[in-house]
Design a protein around this motif. Structure first.
Motif, short mmCIF file in Angstrom:
data_model
loop_
_atom_site.label_atom_id
_atom_site.label_comp_id
_atom_site.label_asym_id
_atom_site.label_seq_id
_atom_site.Cartn_x
_atom_site.Cartn_y
_atom_site.Cartn_z
N VAL A 11 0.83 -1.22 -0.08
CA VAL A 11 0.28 -0.09 0.01
C VAL A 11 0.98 1.31 -0.06
CG1 VAL A 11 0.00 0.01 2.30
CG2 VAL A 11 -2.12 1.02 0.91
N GLY A 15 -2.24 5.10 3.09
CA GLY A 15 -3.43 4.23 2.81
C GLY A 15 -3.65 3.50 3.81
N SER A 16 -4.67 2.83 3.68
CA SER A 16 -5.26 1.72 4.95
C SER A 16 -5.39 0.15 4.55
CB SER A 16 -6.55 2.12 5.18
OG SER A 16 -6.71 3.44 5.43
#
Length: 123
Positions: A11, A15-16
């Motif tokens: 990612v 981000g997650s």
């Protein structure tokens, strides 16, 4: 109890990701659960932990306000929601279970470990 971690990946920074830890066995709700991580060349470090009921949690200072630990005892799954990820979060993430413990950060207090899932955060 057997633990299976999943949900890692690549990612971009900011981000997650959501990690999951699925457990087998009938006494999942009796265990304190935790997440730890290990980056290359570094020791395994505490990330977060949650009590058997979910009513008590603890976080490493480095992840406070960005990560959230939770669990669903009916599904025998623990989660780690990771937001605002940073390159320094890159590591293999492990889930762990301990018997009859308060929420603790010491990995030696945990009795069972999953196999780990890789999280890579690019800058």
């Amino acid at each position: 109890v057997q633990l299976q971690a999943s949900g890692g990946g690549l990612v971009q920074a900011g981000g997650s990701l959501r990690l999951s830890c699925a457990a087998s066995g009938r006494t999942f709700s009796s265990y304190v659960m935790g997440w730890f991580r290990q980056a290359p060349g570094k020791e395994r470090e505490f990330v977060a932990a949650i009590s058997w009921s979910g009513g008590s949690t603890s976080y490493a200072d480095s992840v406070k306000g960005r990560f959230t630990i939770s669990r669903d005892n009916t599904k025998k799954i623990m989660y780690l929601q990771m937001n605002s990820l940073k390159p320094e979060d890159t590591a293999v993430y492990y889930c762990a279970a301990g018997i009859g413990l308060k929420v603790v950060a010491d990995p030696y207090k945990y009795d069972y470990w999953g196999q780990g899932t890789q999280v890579t955060v690019s800058s």
